[in-house]
Structure formats: structure tokens, C-alpha cells
Design a protein around this motif. Structure first.
Motif, PDB file in Angstrom:
ATOM      1  N   ILE A  56       0.842  -1.193   0.000  1.00 52.01           N
ATOM      2  CA  ILE A  56       0.000   0.000   0.000  1.00 52.01           C
ATOM      3  C   ILE A  56       0.881   1.249   0.000  1.00 52.01           C
ATOM      4  O   ILE A  56       0.604   2.217  -0.700  1.00 52.01           O
ATOM      5  CB  ILE A  56      -0.962  -0.007   1.202  1.00 52.01           C
ATOM      6  N   ARG A  57       1.952   1.240   0.777  1.00 50.95           N
ATOM      7  CA  ARG A  57       2.856   2.385   0.823  1.00 50.95           C
ATOM      8  C   ARG A  57       3.408   2.679  -0.575  1.00 50.95           C
ATOM      9  O   ARG A  57       3.471   3.828  -1.002  1.00 50.95           O
ATOM     10  CB  ARG A  57       4.000   2.124   1.805  1.00 50.95           C
ATOM     11  N   ASN A  58       3.792   1.637  -1.290  1.00 51.05           N
ATOM     12  CA  ASN A  58       4.303   1.827  -2.647  1.00 51.05           C
ATOM     13  C   ASN A  58       3.217   2.344  -3.593  1.00 51.05           C
ATOM     14  O   ASN A  58       3.479   3.163  -4.463  1.00 51.05           O
ATOM     15  CB  ASN A  58       4.912   0.538  -3.180  1.00 51.05           C
ATOM     16  N   ALA A  59       2.000   1.869  -3.412  1.00 47.79           N
ATOM     17  CA  ALA A  59       0.880   2.357  -4.231  1.00 47.79           C
ATOM     18  C   ALA A  59       0.663   3.847  -3.973  1.00 47.79           C
ATOM     19  O   ALA A  59       0.454   4.624  -4.908  1.00 47.79           O
ATOM     20  CB  ALA A  59      -0.390   1.566  -3.936  1.00 47.79           C
ATOM     21  N   LYS A  60       0.725   4.257  -2.702  1.00 49.85           N
ATOM     22  CA  LYS A  60       0.543   5.667  -2.369  1.00 49.85           C
ATOM     23  C   LYS A  60       1.664   6.512  -2.981  1.00 49.85           C
ATOM     24  O   LYS A  60       1.431   7.615  -3.472  1.00 49.85           O
ATOM     25  CB  LYS A  60       0.495   5.853  -0.854  1.00 49.85           C
ATOM     26  N   LYS A  61       2.888   5.979  -2.984  1.00 47.51           N
ATOM     27  CA  LYS A  61       4.005   6.707  -3.589  1.00 47.51           C
ATOM     28  C   LYS A  61       3.795   6.863  -5.093  1.00 47.51           C
ATOM     29  O   LYS A  61       4.062   7.930  -5.655  1.00 47.51           O
ATOM     30  CB  LYS A  61       5.325   5.981  -3.319  1.00 47.51           C
ATOM     31  N   ARG A  62       3.303   5.821  -5.751  1.00 48.17           N
ATOM     32  CA  ARG A  62       3.032   5.913  -7.187  1.00 48.17           C
ATOM     33  C   ARG A  62       1.937   6.943  -7.465  1.00 48.17           C
ATOM     34  O   ARG A  62       2.038   7.729  -8.418  1.00 48.17           O
ATOM     35  CB  ARG A  62       2.647   4.546  -7.759  1.00 48.17           C
ATOM     36  N   LEU A  63       0.896   6.952  -6.638  1.00 45.16           N
ATOM     37  CA  LEU A  63      -0.173   7.946  -6.800  1.00 45.16           C
ATOM     38  C   LEU A  63       0.356   9.360  -6.594  1.00 45.16           C
ATOM     39  O   LEU A  63       0.037  10.270  -7.360  1.00 45.16           O
ATOM     40  CB  LEU A  63      -1.314   7.671  -5.823  1.00 45.16           C
ATOM     41  N   PHE A  64       1.165   9.534  -5.558  1.00 47.23           N
ATOM     42  CA  PHE A  64       1.729  10.855  -5.272  1.00 47.23           C
ATOM     43  C   PHE A  64       2.585  11.333  -6.443  1.00 47.23           C
ATOM     44  O   PHE A  64       2.482  12.482  -6.880  1.00 47.23           O
ATOM     45  CB  PHE A  64       2.541  10.838  -3.978  1.00 47.23           C
ATOM     46  N   MET A  65       3.427  10.450  -6.975  1.00 45.27           N
ATOM     47  CA  MET A  65       4.292  10.841  -8.089  1.00 45.27           C
ATOM     48  C   MET A  65       3.479  11.154  -9.343  1.00 45.27           C
ATOM     49  O   MET A  65       3.817  12.074 -10.090  1.00 45.27           O
ATOM     50  CB  MET A  65       5.339   9.763  -8.375  1.00 45.27           C
ATOM     51  N   ALA A  66       2.412  10.405  -9.573  1.00 42.89           N
ATOM     52  CA  ALA A  66       1.557  10.698 -10.725  1.00 42.89           C
ATOM     53  C   ALA A  66       0.919  12.079 -10.574  1.00 42.89           C
ATOM     54  O   ALA A  66       0.843  12.853 -11.538  1.00 42.89           O
ATOM     55  CB  ALA A  66       0.487   9.622 -10.890  1.00 42.89           C
ATOM     56  N   LEU A  67       0.474  12.397  -9.358  1.00 37.60           N
ATOM     57  CA  LEU A  67      -0.076  13.731  -9.103  1.00 37.60           C
ATOM     58  C   LEU A  67       0.990  14.805  -9.286  1.00 37.60           C
ATOM     59  O   LEU A  67       0.767  15.830  -9.939  1.00 37.60           O
ATOM     60  CB  LEU A  67      -0.656  13.814  -7.687  1.00 37.60           C
ATOM     61  N   TRP A  68       2.166  14.566  -8.705  1.00 38.78           N
ATOM     62  CA  TRP A  68       3.256  15.538  -8.780  1.00 38.78           C
ATOM     63  C   TRP A  68       3.637  15.808 -10.239  1.00 38.78           C
ATOM     64  O   TRP A  68       3.800  16.950 -10.654  1.00 38.78           O
ATOM     65  CB  TRP A  68       4.455  15.020  -7.994  1.00 38.78           C
ATOM     66  N   ASP A  69       3.741  14.745 -11.015  1.00 39.38           N
ATOM     67  CA  ASP A  69       4.103  14.886 -12.427  1.00 39.38           C
ATOM     68  C   ASP A  69       3.041  15.646 -13.220  1.00 39.38           C
ATOM     69  O   ASP A  69       3.351  16.248 -14.249  1.00 39.38           O
ATOM     70  CB  ASP A  69       4.332  13.514 -13.069  1.00 39.38           C
ATOM     71  N   SER A  70       1.804  15.626 -12.738  1.00 37.47           N
ATOM     72  CA  SER A  70       0.728  16.324 -13.450  1.00 37.47           C
ATOM     73  C   SER A  70       0.723  17.827 -13.177  1.00 37.47           C
ATOM     74  O   SER A  70       0.067  18.573 -13.887  1.00 37.47           O
ATOM     75  CB  SER A  70      -0.631  15.718 -13.077  1.00 37.47           C
ATOM     76  N   PHE A  71       1.453  18.271 -12.150  1.00 40.25           N
ATOM     77  CA  PHE A  71       1.493  19.698 -11.811  1.00 40.25           C
ATOM     78  C   PHE A  71       2.435  20.451 -12.746  1.00 40.25           C
ATOM     79  O   PHE A  71       3.448  19.917 -13.182  1.00 40.25           O
ATOM     80  CB  PHE A  71       1.982  19.918 -10.377  1.00 40.25           C
ATOM     81  N   SER A  72       2.125  21.702 -12.998  1.00 39.00           N
ATOM     82  CA  SER A  72       3.040  22.570 -13.739  1.00 39.00           C
ATOM     83  C   SER A  72       4.217  22.919 -12.820  1.00 39.00           C
ATOM     84  O   SER A  72       4.142  22.747 -11.601  1.00 39.00           O
ATOM     85  CB  SER A  72       2.322  23.850 -14.169  1.00 39.00           C
ATOM     86  N   GLU A  73       5.279  23.429 -13.410  1.00 40.87           N
ATOM     87  CA  GLU A  73       6.436  23.844 -12.602  1.00 40.87           C
ATOM     88  C   GLU A  73       6.034  24.912 -11.587  1.00 40.87           C
ATOM     89  O   GLU A  73       6.493  24.893 -10.450  1.00 40.87           O
ATOM     90  CB  GLU A  73       7.569  24.352 -13.499  1.00 40.87           C
ATOM     91  N   GLY A  74       5.156  25.818 -12.002  1.00 38.79           N
ATOM     92  CA  GLY A  74       4.688  26.867 -11.088  1.00 38.79           C
ATOM     93  C   GLY A  74       3.907  26.307  -9.912  1.00 38.79           C
ATOM     94  O   GLY A  74       4.082  26.747  -8.771  1.00 38.79           O
ATOM     95  N   ASP A  75       3.043  25.317 -10.178  1.00 35.18           N
ATOM     96  CA  ASP A  75       2.282  24.682  -9.102  1.00 35.18           C
ATOM     97  C   ASP A  75       3.204  23.920  -8.157  1.00 35.18           C
ATOM     98  O   ASP A  75       3.003  23.922  -6.939  1.00 35.18           O
ATOM     99  CB  ASP A  75       1.221  23.741  -9.668  1.00 35.18           C
ATOM    100  N   ARG A  76       4.223  23.264  -8.709  1.00 36.12           N
ATOM    101  CA  ARG A  76       5.182  22.542  -7.857  1.00 36.12           C
ATOM    102  C   ARG A  76       5.926  23.512  -6.948  1.00 36.12           C
ATOM    103  O   ARG A  76       6.090  23.260  -5.752  1.00 36.12           O
ATOM    104  CB  ARG A  76       6.184  21.771  -8.714  1.00 36.12           C
ATOM    105  N   ALA A  77       6.386  24.607  -7.517  1.00 34.66           N
ATOM    106  CA  ALA A  77       7.117  25.605  -6.729  1.00 34.66           C
ATOM    107  C   ALA A  77       6.226  26.192  -5.634  1.00 34.66           C
ATOM    108  O   ALA A  77       6.669  26.347  -4.483  1.00 34.66           O
ATOM    109  CB  ALA A  77       7.649  26.709  -7.641  1.00 34.66           C
ATOM    110  N   ALA A  78       4.974  26.504  -5.964  1.00 35.00           N
ATOM    111  CA  ALA A  78       4.050  27.057  -4.964  1.00 35.00           C
ATOM    112  C   ALA A  78       3.776  26.039  -3.858  1.00 35.00           C
ATOM    113  O   ALA A  78       3.720  26.395  -2.680  1.00 35.00           O
ATOM    114  CB  ALA A  78       2.744  27.480  -5.638  1.00 35.00           C
TER     115      ALA A  78
END
Length: 86
Positions: A56-78
Motif C-alpha cells: 500500500i505504501r508503494n501504491a501511495k508513492k506511485r499515486l503521489f508521483m503521478a499527481l506531482w508529475d501532473s502539476f506545472s512547474e509553477g504549481d510545484r514551486a508554490a
């Protein structure tokens, strides 16, 4: 009010169907038809089920990374600016 309910029903993807062979493929088909409200509701409803355990921990990490990758650079910085406050 009935017209609005009928319109929302027409725009909805319905409930996700159980996956029998290809869970990701069937989820993608459902997600294509789902509204943004349905997508968010389904995602939020799934989070409590991802509670503990190494898989489950690995699944949550994959979900988090998919979300992170979907953000623009500006959203990541904010986001980093907000969570890295001291």
C-alpha cells in the motif's frame, strides 16, 4: 431541477465497473467517461483504503508521483513554498 438532474446524469460516467482482467485499462475507460467531480470523489474515497502495509505504501508513492508529475512547474514551486515554511 429535474432538467438539471437529467443533465448531470447524462454527463456522468456512472459507477466504476469491477475489473476482471485489466484493472488499469478498465479504470481508464471509466475515467474517460467520468466527470471531474466523479474523478475527484472516487480518488478521495479510495485514499482511506490505502492505509498500511508495504504494498500500500508503494501504491501511495506511485499515486503521489503521478499527481506531482501532473502539476506545472509553477504549481510545484508554490506547493514546495507552502509545505517548506519554517
Amino acid at each position: 431541477m429535474l432538467i438539471l438532474a437529467a443533465a448531470l446524469d447524462d454527463l456522468s460516467g456512472g459507477a466504476p465497473a469491477p475489473a476482471f482482467v485489466d484493472a488499469q485499462g478498465e479504470a481508464a475507460i471509466w475515467a474517460e467517461a467520468a466527470s471531474s467531480v466523479e474523478l475527484e470523489a472516487c480518488f478521495l474515497a479510495c485514499l482511506p483504503k490505502l492505509e498500511a502495509g508495504p504494498l500500500i505504501r508503494n501504491a501511495k508513492k506511485r499515486l503521489f508521483m503521478a499527481l506531482w508529475d501532473s502539476f506545472s512547474e509553477g504549481d510545484r514551486a508554490a506547493f514546495l513554498k507552502r509545505v517548506c515554511r519554517k
